[in-house]
Design a protein around this motif. Structure first.
Motif, short mmCIF file in Angstrom:
data_model
loop_
_atom_site.label_atom_id
_atom_site.label_comp_id
_atom_site.label_asym_id
_atom_site.label_seq_id
_atom_site.Cartn_x
_atom_site.Cartn_y
_atom_site.Cartn_z
N ASP A 1 0.80 -1.22 0.00
CA ASP A 1 0.00 0.00 0.00
C ASP A 1 0.84 1.28 0.00
O ASP A 1 0.43 2.28 -0.55
CB ASP A 1 -0.93 0.01 1.22
CG ASP A 1 -2.16 -0.83 0.98
OD1 ASP A 1 -2.42 -1.15 -0.19
OD2 ASP A 1 -2.86 -1.16 1.95
N TYR A 2 2.02 1.23 0.63
CA TYR A 2 2.77 2.48 0.70
C TYR A 2 3.25 2.93 -0.67
O TYR A 2 3.41 4.12 -0.91
CB TYR A 2 3.93 2.38 1.70
CG TYR A 2 5.10 1.55 1.26
CD1 TYR A 2 6.14 2.12 0.54
CD2 TYR A 2 5.19 0.20 1.58
CE1 TYR A 2 7.23 1.37 0.15
CE2 TYR A 2 6.27 -0.55 1.19
CZ TYR A 2 7.28 0.04 0.47
OH TYR A 2 8.35 -0.71 0.09
N VAL A 3 3.44 1.97 -1.57
CA VAL A 3 3.82 2.34 -2.93
C VAL A 3 2.63 2.98 -3.64
O VAL A 3 2.76 4.00 -4.32
CB VAL A 3 4.33 1.11 -3.70
CG1 VAL A 3 4.76 1.49 -5.10
CG2 VAL A 3 5.48 0.46 -2.96
N THR A 4 1.46 2.38 -3.47
CA THR A 4 0.25 2.97 -4.03
C THR A 4 0.04 4.37 -3.47
O THR A 4 -0.32 5.30 -4.20
CB THR A 4 -0.98 2.10 -3.70
OG1 THR A 4 -0.64 0.74 -3.92
CG2 THR A 4 -2.16 2.48 -4.56
N ALA B 1 3.72 10.70 -7.12
CA ALA B 1 5.10 10.33 -7.42
C ALA B 1 5.18 9.68 -8.80
O ALA B 1 4.37 8.83 -9.14
CB ALA B 1 5.63 9.36 -6.36
N GLY B 2 6.16 10.10 -9.59
CA GLY B 2 6.36 9.53 -10.91
C GLY B 2 7.07 8.20 -10.80
O GLY B 2 7.39 7.74 -9.71
N GLY C 1 1.05 -1.60 6.41
CA GLY C 1 1.56 -1.72 5.05
C GLY C 1 1.56 -0.41 4.28
O GLY C 1 2.21 -0.28 3.27
N SER C 2 0.82 0.58 4.79
CA SER C 2 0.64 1.79 3.98
C SER C 2 1.67 2.86 4.29
O SER C 2 1.68 3.90 3.66
CB SER C 2 -0.77 2.35 4.17
OG SER C 2 -0.94 2.78 5.48
N LEU C 3 2.54 2.61 5.28
CA LEU C 3 3.59 3.59 5.56
C LEU C 3 4.94 3.00 5.17
O LEU C 3 5.22 1.84 5.44
CB LEU C 3 3.61 3.95 7.06
CG LEU C 3 2.30 4.48 7.64
CD1 LEU C 3 2.49 4.81 9.11
CD2 LEU C 3 1.84 5.71 6.89
N ASN C 4 5.74 3.82 4.53
CA ASN C 4 7.07 3.39 4.13
C ASN C 4 7.98 3.35 5.35
O ASN C 4 8.26 4.37 5.97
CB ASN C 4 7.62 4.37 3.10
CG ASN C 4 8.91 3.91 2.49
OD1 ASN C 4 9.55 2.99 2.99
ND2 ASN C 4 9.30 4.56 1.41
N LEU C 5 8.46 2.14 5.68
CA LEU C 5 9.22 1.97 6.93
C LEU C 5 10.55 2.69 6.92
O LEU C 5 11.16 2.88 7.96
CB LEU C 5 9.45 0.48 7.17
CG LEU C 5 8.19 -0.32 7.46
CD1 LEU C 5 8.51 -1.77 7.62
CD2 LEU C 5 7.52 0.20 8.72
N ARG C 6 11.04 3.05 5.75
CA ARG C 6 12.35 3.70 5.67
C ARG C 6 12.23 5.21 5.64
O ARG C 6 13.20 5.91 5.40
CB ARG C 6 13.08 3.26 4.41
CG ARG C 6 13.20 1.78 4.29
CD ARG C 6 14.53 1.34 4.80
NE ARG C 6 14.50 -0.10 5.04
CZ ARG C 6 15.55 -0.78 5.42
NH1 ARG C 6 16.68 -0.18 5.66
NH2 ARG C 6 15.45 -2.07 5.63
N GLN C 7 11.04 5.72 5.80
CA GLN C 7 10.85 7.16 5.71
C GLN C 7 10.42 7.69 7.06
O GLN C 7 9.57 7.11 7.72
CB GLN C 7 9.75 7.44 4.68
CG GLN C 7 10.13 8.43 3.65
CD GLN C 7 9.04 8.58 2.61
OE1 GLN C 7 7.99 7.95 2.69
NE2 GLN C 7 9.27 9.42 1.65
N LYS C 8 11.02 8.81 7.46
CA LYS C 8 10.57 9.42 8.69
C LYS C 8 9.19 10.03 8.47
O LYS C 8 8.83 10.39 7.34
CB LYS C 8 11.53 10.53 9.10
CG LYS C 8 12.79 10.00 9.70
CD LYS C 8 13.68 11.15 10.11
CE LYS C 8 15.03 10.61 10.54
NZ LYS C 8 16.02 11.67 10.62
#
Lengths: 302, 318
Positions: free
Chosen positions: A192-195, A202-203, B100-107
């Motif tokens: 989901d984080y990519v979506t 984001a491009g 799952g919806s948050l990027n773990l490598r991003q603050k």
């Protein structure tokens, strides 16, 4: 409440250090890995400070001191602690300078192979199916050749120098990175984080490099550590076959090749370069195993 | 009556599945003939069991996927792929799973600033940061959380971060894809109240996807009940909940536990399985499981119509 928040605020800096400490905790559980790390660190030091550590220039020939045995054997001299080779060059100095070449080979090969492999893997992971298939089948073809043989052919075409040998080895090692990257990219991009990043506008480039790539790095780092040793080994093999570094370069594989005819008469000219390769490669592999234990979340015990 | 923020007409989305070298690809109609509109400050809830097309609808409205049929209009702009870039800032989404919806490598800070970095390149770093911090306060997070990584937060806090991220571009429509179903019951109400509060303050339109009817009862203004990719009943919340006309809605409502000791309705147990969306029966898609089904249900597909609110059934409840 205020107490609690200030408490949390105070623990923040230690938490980041905590991540590193956690990494070290898992890494140090594997004693072989720690030993490997120390040996690797020593190896790196030797490579960096070779000019200061080596007693002589690696190519200076001492007339009249050919094939002198190591100091503990009869006829050995303290001037040449590990003896000299057939043309009177100090073995210790050559080994120390050889570390520099091996280290250089390892770094260049890993950087070239990893950069190319990660790029191709990212493209394959994001590209439409036909391009993905094209890239992956191409990589399969490279993998289908025995790697050293393919490197040998490439060097034969490009000409036998250390640089060409490095290019050839990088090309041979590349498919592993491509596969590894593609597999993690395909796994990550459905999350989901990519979506969410795409919904934020984001491009493709941003999604590939800023969003997805940092989440795929752990297995790639492990692969990089392990292929560092493969690169050293392959470079030595090519050197031994006369297809890598050319004499009088004090590269370990080339040294072995030069000493071939003296195997029975002067054991030290073959044993020491061989040992140097063995110890270095073993240390790096042990370290790589520990790295995998520490970085791979699937192997983590909570 | 004000201009709706989003207007969907006969929206549909098909997927081709399978279709190897020798087999013909099948077509899954994930969403068909779905129409709705949402005004500013209102919430439209979409309910239905899993696999009924709720999430696909969310992805269509969020401009992640292109509809294969019908129109979607956001504000005054027709939402065709050429216009997606322009509309990005108007529609944002909050996902179900805050892990799952948050990027773990991003603050957290970087996460909040990212949409601004992409869509408002003219903004300075300081402005972006100020906005991010303000948004954190708005969703009930503390400022010192700004420089932390997502793994340091609990599920509820993560969902707050996801909401903050979605609001950074000041969207008019927020798609909430089961925003609370992954959370603890006690946290659910906190997040729901936060959402209601934000809606009131920012006049947001919500498309609220859920399978939890008690949550829907709490937040919705209007309800669409979906079954196998089609809306089977739509109307104002109170009407749909108090006087369901479609048997499926009735069954759905009877399945929610209610806090009424001794009272409540009889639980309706449905027979059979959801038909495969690859092979939808020709008549009413609900007919194989319906206790009122007659021959006409199995041959003719009922239209979504009737009073006081539309339902797709040949024998609606009065």
């Amino acid at each position: 409440m205020a107490d609690a928040s200030s408490q949390i605020a105070r623990t923040v800096p230690t938490r980041r250090a905590g991540r590193l400490r956690e990494f070290w905790k898992y890494f140090s559980e594997n004693r072989g890995a720690v030993i490997g790390l120390y040996v690797f660190a020593a190896f790196a030091m030797v490579a960096i400070f070779a000019d200061f550590l080596a007693p002589y220039d690696p190519t200076t020939q001492f007339r009249g001191s050919e094939l002198i045995p190591p100091f503990w054997q009869e006829g050995g001299e303290w001037a040449f602690p590990l003896g000299t080779d057939a043309v009177g060059r100090d073995m210790l100095s050559r080994l120390i300078h050889g570390a520099r070449f091996s280290f250089f080979v390892g770094i260049v090969v890993v950087v070239v192979a990893a950069t190319g492999g990660i790029l191709l893997g990212l493209i394959a992971g994001f590209a439409p199916k036909w391009l993905d298939t094209l890239i992956m089948r191409l990589m399969d073809i490279i993998l289908a050749f025995p790697s050293l043989l393919l490197a040998l052919v490439l060097v034969a075409i490009l000409g036998p120098t250390l640089l060409n040998a490095m290019i050839a080895i990088a090309l041979v090692l590349q498919p592993h990175y491509v596969r590894l990257t593609r597999a993690s990219v395909i796994n990550e991009r459905t999350k989901d984080y990519v979506t969410a990043a795409r919904v934020a506008g984001a491009g493709y480039l941003r999604t590939m490099f800023v969003t997805v790539l940092p989440n795929c790095l752990a297995p790639i780092i492990v692969q990089a550590a392990l292929s560092f040793s493969t690169a050293i080994l392959d470079a030595a093999a090519l050197g031994f076959l006369g297809m890598g570094a050319q004499p009088p370069t004090p590269e370990w594989g080339t040294m072995l090749a030069d000493a071939r005819e003296f195997v029975l008469r002067a054991w030290w000219v073959v044993t020491f370069p061989g040992l140097a390769i063995l110890v270095t490669v073993l240390a790096i592999n042990l370290m790589g195993d520990g790295l995998r234990d520490a970085l791979d979340p699937k192997l983590k015990r909570s | 009556m004000s201009q709706p923020i989003v207007l969907a007409e006969n929206l549909g989305r098909d997927y081709e599945v399978g279709g190897g070298l020798f087999s013909k690809p099948g077509i899954v109609r994930a969403v068909t003939e779905t129409s709705f509109s949402i005004e500013a400050g209102k919430t439209l809830a979409v309910v239905g069991e899993s696999g009924c097309g709720k999430s696909t609808l969310a992805r269509l409205v969020t401009l992640i996927e292109e509809p294969t049929a019908g129109h979607l209009r956001i504000g005054d702009t027709e939402a065709t792929p050429e216009n997606w870039k322009k509309l990005r800032t108007d529609v944002q989404i909050v996902f179900q799973d805050p892990y799952g919806s948050l990027n773990l490598r991003q603050k957290v800070g970087a996460m909040l600033e990212e949409p601004l970095k992409i869509n408002r390149p003219e903004m300075s770093k300081a402005e972006r940061q100020a906005k991010g911090r303000e948004m954190m306060r708005l969703v009930g997070l503390r400022e010192e959380h700004y420089d932390r990584y997502p793994h340091m937060f609990s599920g509820g806090q993560r969902q707050r971060i996801a909401i903050a991220r979605a609001l950074m571009l000041e969207p008019k429509l927020l798609v909430l894809d089961e925003p609370v179903s992954a959370l603890d019951l006690s946290i659910q109400s906190q997040i729901l109240n936060l959402l209601l509060d934000l809606q009131e303050r920012l006049q947001l339109a919500y498309l609220f996807i859920s399978h939890d009817l008690s949550v829907v009862r709490h937040v919705a203004d209007d309800v669409v009940v979906m079954y196998l990719g089609r809306p089977v009943e739509t109307g104002p919340k109170d009407e749909v909940f108090d006087a369901p006309r479609h048997p499926y809605t009735k069954a759905l409502l009877s399945a929610t536990p209610r806090a009424e000791p001794g009272g409540g309705r009889q639980r309706i147990k449905l027979q059979g399985e959801l038909p495969s969306p690859l092979n939808v029966p020709p008549g009413c898609p609900f007919a194989p499981r319906c206790w009122k089904a007659e021959d006409i249900c199995r041959s003719d597909r009922p239209r979504l119509e009737g009073q006081p609110h539309p339902a797709a059934c040949h024998f609606p409840e009065a």
